[in-house]
Design a protein around this motif. Sequence first.
Motif, PDB file in Angstrom:
ATOM      1  N   ASP A 277       0.841  -1.198   0.000  1.00  0.00           N
ATOM      2  CA  ASP A 277       0.000   0.000   0.000  1.00  0.00           C
ATOM      3  C   ASP A 277       0.876   1.248   0.000  1.00  0.00           C
ATOM      4  OD1 ASP A 277      -2.260  -1.534   0.044  1.00  0.00           O
ATOM      5  OD2 ASP A 277      -2.664  -1.277   2.183  1.00  0.00           O
ATOM      6  N   SER A 278       0.604   2.163  -0.899  1.00  0.00           N
ATOM      7  CA  SER A 278       1.403   3.388  -1.002  1.00  0.00           C
ATOM      8  C   SER A 278       1.035   4.354   0.126  1.00  0.00           C
ATOM      9  CB  SER A 278       1.161   4.065  -2.343  1.00  0.00           C
ATOM     10  OG  SER A 278      -0.166   4.567  -2.404  1.00  0.00           O
ATOM     11  N   ILE A 279       1.913   5.328   0.312  1.00  0.00           N
ATOM     12  CA  ILE A 279       1.635   6.369   1.306  1.00  0.00           C
ATOM     13  C   ILE A 279       0.357   7.113   0.943  1.00  0.00           C
ATOM     14  CG2 ILE A 279       2.457   8.593   2.168  1.00  0.00           C
ATOM     15  CD1 ILE A 279       5.281   7.413   2.155  1.00  0.00           C
ATOM     16  N   ALA A 280       0.145   7.379  -0.341  1.00  0.00           N
ATOM     17  CA  ALA A 280      -1.081   8.073  -0.766  1.00  0.00           C
ATOM     18  C   ALA A 280      -2.321   7.246  -0.443  1.00  0.00           C
ATOM     19  CB  ALA A 280      -1.013   8.372  -2.258  1.00  0.00           C
ATOM     20  N   THR A 281      -2.237   5.930  -0.660  1.00  0.00           N
ATOM     21  CA  THR A 281      -3.372   5.055  -0.350  1.00  0.00           C
ATOM     22  C   THR A 281      -3.669   5.051   1.146  1.00  0.00           C
ATOM     23  OG1 THR A 281      -2.908   3.632  -2.244  1.00  0.00           O
ATOM     24  CG2 THR A 281      -4.192   2.675  -0.442  1.00  0.00           C
ATOM     25  N   LEU A 282      -2.635   4.967   1.959  1.00  0.00           N
ATOM     26  CA  LEU A 282      -2.812   4.953   3.408  1.00  0.00           C
ATOM     27  C   LEU A 282      -3.344   6.295   3.911  1.00  0.00           C
ATOM     28  CD1 LEU A 282       0.469   3.066   4.343  1.00  0.00           C
ATOM     29  CD2 LEU A 282      -1.874   2.171   4.500  1.00  0.00           C
ATOM     30  N   ALA A 283      -2.859   7.387   3.320  1.00  0.00           N
ATOM     31  CA  ALA A 283      -3.353   8.707   3.711  1.00  0.00           C
ATOM     32  C   ALA A 283      -4.840   8.834   3.421  1.00  0.00           C
ATOM     33  CB  ALA A 283      -2.567   9.796   2.978  1.00  0.00           C
ATOM     34  N   GLU A 284      -5.264   8.328   2.267  1.00  0.00           N
ATOM     35  CA  GLU A 284      -6.681   8.383   1.920  1.00  0.00           C
ATOM     36  C   GLU A 284      -7.499   7.466   2.822  1.00  0.00           C
ATOM     37  OE1 GLU A 284      -9.592   7.755  -1.995  1.00  0.00           O
ATOM     38  OE2 GLU A 284      -7.419   7.446  -2.147  1.00  0.00           O
ATOM     39  N   ARG A 285      -6.966   6.293   3.144  1.00  0.00           N
ATOM     40  CA  ARG A 285      -7.694   5.328   3.978  1.00  0.00           C
ATOM     41  C   ARG A 285      -7.972   5.902   5.364  1.00  0.00           C
ATOM     42  NH1 ARG A 285      -4.566  -0.015   4.328  1.00  0.00           N
ATOM     43  NH2 ARG A 285      -5.209  -0.010   2.141  1.00  0.00           N
ATOM     44  N   TYR A 286      -6.983   6.570   5.936  1.00  0.00           N
ATOM     45  CA  TYR A 286      -7.131   7.074   7.302  1.00  0.00           C
ATOM     46  C   TYR A 286      -7.491   8.556   7.353  1.00  0.00           C
ATOM     47  CZ  TYR A 286      -5.062   2.646   8.748  1.00  0.00           C
ATOM     48  OH  TYR A 286      -4.816   1.301   8.966  1.00  0.00           O
ATOM     49  N   ASP A 287      -7.661   9.169   6.179  1.00  0.00           N
ATOM     50  CA  ASP A 287      -8.012  10.586   6.107  1.00  0.00           C
ATOM     51  C   ASP A 287      -7.014  11.434   6.892  1.00  0.00           C
ATOM     52  OD1 ASP A 287      -9.443  12.801   5.296  1.00  0.00           O
ATOM     53  OD2 ASP A 287     -10.903  12.673   6.931  1.00  0.00           O
ATOM     54  N   LEU A 288      -5.740  11.184   6.617  1.00  0.00           N
ATOM     55  CA  LEU A 288      -4.655  11.901   7.273  1.00  0.00           C
ATOM     56  C   LEU A 288      -3.687  12.423   6.219  1.00  0.00           C
ATOM     57  CD1 LEU A 288      -3.953   9.404  10.197  1.00  0.00           C
ATOM     58  CD2 LEU A 288      -4.850  11.734  10.444  1.00  0.00           C
ATOM     59  N   PRO A 289      -2.919  13.483   6.519  1.00  0.00           N
ATOM     60  CA  PRO A 289      -1.976  14.015   5.533  1.00  0.00           C
ATOM     61  C   PRO A 289      -0.925  12.984   5.137  1.00  0.00           C
ATOM     62  CG  PRO A 289      -2.301  15.573   7.337  1.00  0.00           C
ATOM     63  CD  PRO A 289      -2.952  14.292   7.757  1.00  0.00           C
ATOM     64  N   ALA A 290      -0.604  12.940   3.844  1.00  0.00           N
ATOM     65  CA  ALA A 290       0.418  12.012   3.365  1.00  0.00           C
ATOM     66  C   ALA A 290       1.765  12.283   4.037  1.00  0.00           C
ATOM     67  CB  ALA A 290       0.547  12.119   1.848  1.00  0.00           C
ATOM     68  N   SER A 291       2.060  13.561   4.307  1.00  0.00           N
ATOM     69  CA  SER A 291       3.326  13.902   4.961  1.00  0.00           C
ATOM     70  C   SER A 291       3.400  13.290   6.361  1.00  0.00           C
ATOM     71  CB  SER A 291       3.486  15.420   5.044  1.00  0.00           C
ATOM     72  OG  SER A 291       2.406  16.012   5.754  1.00  0.00           O
ATOM     73  N   TYR A 292       2.244  13.235   7.043  1.00  0.00           N
ATOM     74  CA  TYR A 292       2.205  12.632   8.383  1.00  0.00           C
ATOM     75  C   TYR A 292       2.438  11.123   8.281  1.00  0.00           C
ATOM     76  CZ  TYR A 292       0.282  10.738  12.713  1.00  0.00           C
ATOM     77  OH  TYR A 292       0.112  10.043  13.882  1.00  0.00           O
ATOM     78  N   ILE A 293       1.775  10.482   7.336  1.00  0.00           N
ATOM     79  CA  ILE A 293       1.952   9.042   7.151  1.00  0.00           C
ATOM     80  C   ILE A 293       3.404   8.718   6.832  1.00  0.00           C
ATOM     81  CG2 ILE A 293       1.326   7.059   5.729  1.00  0.00           C
ATOM     82  CD1 ILE A 293      -0.935   7.892   7.519  1.00  0.00           C
ATOM     83  N   ALA A 294       4.010   9.518   5.940  1.00  0.00           N
ATOM     84  CA  ALA A 294       5.403   9.274   5.548  1.00  0.00           C
ATOM     85  C   ALA A 294       6.344   9.443   6.731  1.00  0.00           C
ATOM     86  CB  ALA A 294       5.791  10.228   4.421  1.00  0.00           C
ATOM     87  N   ALA A 295       6.153  10.501   7.510  1.00  0.00           N
ATOM     88  CA  ALA A 295       7.019  10.744   8.660  1.00  0.00           C
ATOM     89  C   ALA A 295       6.854   9.651   9.717  1.00  0.00           C
ATOM     90  CB  ALA A 295       6.716  12.116   9.260  1.00  0.00           C
ATOM     91  N   THR A 296       5.620   9.184   9.897  1.00  0.00           N
ATOM     92  CA  THR A 296       5.358   8.142  10.880  1.00  0.00           C
ATOM     93  C   THR A 296       6.020   6.829  10.475  1.00  0.00           C
ATOM     94  OG1 THR A 296       3.256   9.165  11.521  1.00  0.00           O
ATOM     95  CG2 THR A 296       3.517   6.827  12.022  1.00  0.00           C
ATOM     96  N   LEU A 297       5.934   6.485   9.197  1.00  0.00           N
ATOM     97  CA  LEU A 297       6.565   5.257   8.719  1.00  0.00           C
ATOM     98  C   LEU A 297       8.089   5.334   8.804  1.00  0.00           C
ATOM     99  CD1 LEU A 297       4.304   4.520   5.621  1.00  0.00           C
ATOM    100  CD2 LEU A 297       4.532   3.093   7.675  1.00  0.00           C
ATOM    101  N   ALA A 298       8.637   6.544   8.678  1.00  0.00           N
ATOM    102  CA  ALA A 298      10.093   6.703   8.738  1.00  0.00           C
ATOM    103  C   ALA A 298      10.628   6.646  10.163  1.00  0.00           C
ATOM    104  CB  ALA A 298      10.488   8.044   8.103  1.00  0.00           C
ATOM    105  N   GLU A 299       9.749   6.838  11.145  1.00  0.00           N
ATOM    106  CA  GLU A 299      10.160   6.836  12.549  1.00  0.00           C
ATOM    107  C   GLU A 299      10.365   5.398  13.021  1.00  0.00           C
ATOM    108  OE1 GLU A 299      10.782   9.084  16.183  1.00  0.00           O
ATOM    109  OE2 GLU A 299      10.355   9.774  14.147  1.00  0.00           O
ATOM    110  N   PRO A 300      11.450   5.103  13.742  1.00  0.00           N
ATOM    111  CA  PRO A 300      11.629   3.746  14.278  1.00  0.00           C
ATOM    112  C   PRO A 300      10.484   3.395  15.219  1.00  0.00           C
ATOM    113  CG  PRO A 300      13.651   5.033  14.462  1.00  0.00           C
ATOM    114  CD  PRO A 300      12.573   5.987  14.060  1.00  0.00           C
TER     115      PRO A 300
END
Length: 321
Positions: A281-304
């Motif tokens: 699942d892409s970051i864009a797909t996850l952002a749309e699924r959870y109705d959250l900013p893509a930048s937030y999803i990307a930063a969260t996935l990058a965090e250990p």
Amino acid sequence: MLVGIGPGSVEHMTQRARAAIAEADTVIGYVTYIKLVQDLLEGKEIIRKSMTEELDRAVSALEAARAGRRVALISSGDAGVYGMAGPTYEVLFQAGWTPECGVEVEIVPGASALNSCAARVGAPLTHDFCAISLSDLLTPWPVIARRLNAVAAADFVVALYNPKSGRRTRQIVEAQRLFLSHRRPDTPVAIVKSAYRRRERIEFTTLAQMSEADIGMLTTVLIGNSHTFVRHGLMVTPRGYANKYDMDSHDAHAGEKAGRSLSTGLLGWLDALAIAHASGDSIATLAERYDLPASYIAATLAEPPPAVAQEAPLEHEETGA
């Protein structure tokens, strides 16, 4: 002293609010608020101001304090919630005031309209809520509309202040329209006028019928969220215990544990997010699924992933502390 007098009845004022008025040489306030505390004002200088003279009240308070008077500038509800605390500090700063200049300032908190109105109708504010004023006298309507739309979409319980006046009649209709774009028409709404005062009036209605109710400047409108219900004349918003516990046995559901975050809380969601992303699942797909900013999803996935304490102390679920 910026004194919040609560809903207006002396028995619902804090002890400090009554003491502050008793200590004051001069009491300043909107004429209606002065009437509400009339029994406490014998022997004091009274300065009455009209509804639109908030800055004049603050200026008068500063002038009296500089002259050596002990001043109580009163607000209904809480002085810091749509009250006199903000405009007073603006006047003070404009006049060059600092905390060291000789004029001391104390804010005396009181129960705001959302507290008193909620108490009269049940327990509508038990979960996340917010307050929005529909007055566009000082706030542009597009700003108000964006806030209404955001909280309606986010499923907050909402307290609407200043919902309607003799001249401002369409604002409540527009608020209703925005909420109906996100909420069910049968969403519970409580209309409370003059809570704890002589002409108190309470009406339960729905979001679809809200704008047809008797609403004015002395009214607070409480709009429930998707879980709010009315039963036996009481409006209640569940705290969320049913998400974790069987409400009959009070045992935790499978996968849940008392005093620990939900399995769908932050840590559980982070795990699900990482698995979904690893599965393609892409970051864009996850952002749309959870109705959250893509930048937030990307930063969260990058965090250990966070380390989890094995035996951390249990939390108090009723307060979230």
